[in-house]
Enzyme design. Structure first.
Site, PDB file in Angstrom:
ATOM      1  N   MET A 118      42.856 -22.187  15.616  1.00 50.73           N
ATOM      2  CA  MET A 118      44.118 -21.677  16.135  1.00 50.73           C
ATOM      3  C   MET A 118      44.822 -22.742  16.973  1.00 50.73           C
ATOM      4  O   MET A 118      45.545 -23.568  16.444  1.00 50.73           O
ATOM      5  CB  MET A 118      43.867 -20.398  16.937  1.00 50.73           C
ATOM      6  CG  MET A 118      43.465 -19.231  16.072  1.00 50.73           C
ATOM      7  SD  MET A 118      43.444 -17.703  17.020  1.00 50.73           S
ATOM      8  CE  MET A 118      41.801 -17.139  16.689  1.00 50.73           C
ATOM      9  N   CYS A 119      44.614 -22.725  18.283  1.00 49.04           N
ATOM     10  CA  CYS A 119      45.385 -23.597  19.172  1.00 49.04           C
ATOM     11  C   CYS A 119      45.056 -25.073  19.006  1.00 49.04           C
ATOM     12  O   CYS A 119      45.942 -25.922  19.082  1.00 49.04           O
ATOM     13  CB  CYS A 119      45.205 -23.149  20.616  1.00 49.04           C
ATOM     14  SG  CYS A 119      45.801 -21.459  20.878  1.00 49.04           S
ATOM     15  N   VAL A 120      43.776 -25.405  18.781  1.00 48.86           N
ATOM     16  CA  VAL A 120      43.417 -26.811  18.569  1.00 48.86           C
ATOM     17  C   VAL A 120      44.091 -27.313  17.295  1.00 48.86           C
ATOM     18  O   VAL A 120      44.738 -28.364  17.280  1.00 48.86           O
ATOM     19  CB  VAL A 120      41.883 -26.994  18.504  1.00 48.86           C
ATOM     20  CG1 VAL A 120      41.507 -28.401  18.045  1.00 48.86           C
ATOM     21  CG2 VAL A 120      41.254 -26.695  19.859  1.00 48.86           C
ATOM     22  N   THR A 127      48.046 -27.479  17.531  1.00 50.58           N
ATOM     23  CA  THR A 127      48.485 -28.593  18.381  1.00 50.58           C
ATOM     24  C   THR A 127      48.261 -29.920  17.682  1.00 50.58           C
ATOM     25  O   THR A 127      49.127 -30.808  17.705  1.00 50.58           O
ATOM     26  CB  THR A 127      47.760 -28.527  19.739  1.00 50.58           C
ATOM     27  OG1 THR A 127      48.057 -27.265  20.362  1.00 50.58           O
ATOM     28  CG2 THR A 127      48.182 -29.663  20.652  1.00 50.58           C
TER      29      THR A 127
END
Length: 196
Positions: free
Chosen positions: A127-129, A132
């Site tokens: 998700m966030c890793v 980004t």
């Protein structure tokens, strides 16, 4: 031709920044932490110490979850688990979506510091890793992703779709899905840092 990094890089060129993604207490401490959170914390602490020692830029992303979520602002789970050393110029960038660049000042912060190459660690891998890292690549940054310094939860079984997917498998698939532009290193200790 496969779309993804086939083998990890042994010793990539140094990076000028370390981005810690959502290393918040809800995800790395207590009963609800990601599997093997102790290993993750050990690797991230090592990256952080070496980034600080080299003078690299350190940025911590902090997710502002919805009300009632484990990472809702102001709750114990929302707090960053690793201290920020503001006197060293370390910055916290708050976000409300997976991508640390979306509607934040992260790109401007990196550009103003002269960063071209960065390492990303933290949670959640897929998700966030991943979000980004993908945007960093699209913006022209060189991205190093240490395999043992990002993590996620097991993906629950879904009837008619799949059995439970172990967290380690989900993390590896997230790396692969980033394609061949990202530099995957097997061990966080192989990431090297330099001043911007």
């Amino acid at each position: 031709m496969p779309a993804g990094p086939v083998t990890p890089e042994a010793a990539p060129a140094p990076v000028q920044a370390l981005i810690l993604v959502d290393m918040q207490s809800a995800f790395v401490a207590g009963d609800a932490a990601v599997p093997d959170a102790r290993r993750l914390l050990d690797r991230v602490r090592d990256l952080l110490a070496r980034a600080r020692e080299s003078g690299a830029l350190v940025v911590q992303l902090q997710n502002d979850g919805e009300p009632g979520a484990p990472d809702a602002p102001g709750t114990p789970g929302w707090r960053l688990h690793l201290p920020v050393e503001a006197e060293r110029g370390e910055t916290v960038v708050r976000k409300t979506v997976d991508d640390g660049f979306e509607e934040t000042g992260l790109e401007e912060l990196l550009r103003e510091a002269g960063v071209a190459d960065l390492a990303i660690c933290g949670v959640m891998s897929e998700m966030c890793v991943s979000a980004t890292a993908r945007t960093a690549l699209e913006l022209g940054f060189r991205v190093v992703l240490p395999h043992d310094a990002h993590a996620t939860y097991d993906i629950p079984a879904a009837e008619g779709i799949s059995d439970l997917v172990p967290a380690a498998v989900a993390s590896r698939v997230a790396e692969w899905a980033l394609g061949d532009e990202v530099a995957i290193v097997a061990r966080a200790r192989d990431v090297r840092f330099t001043k911007p």
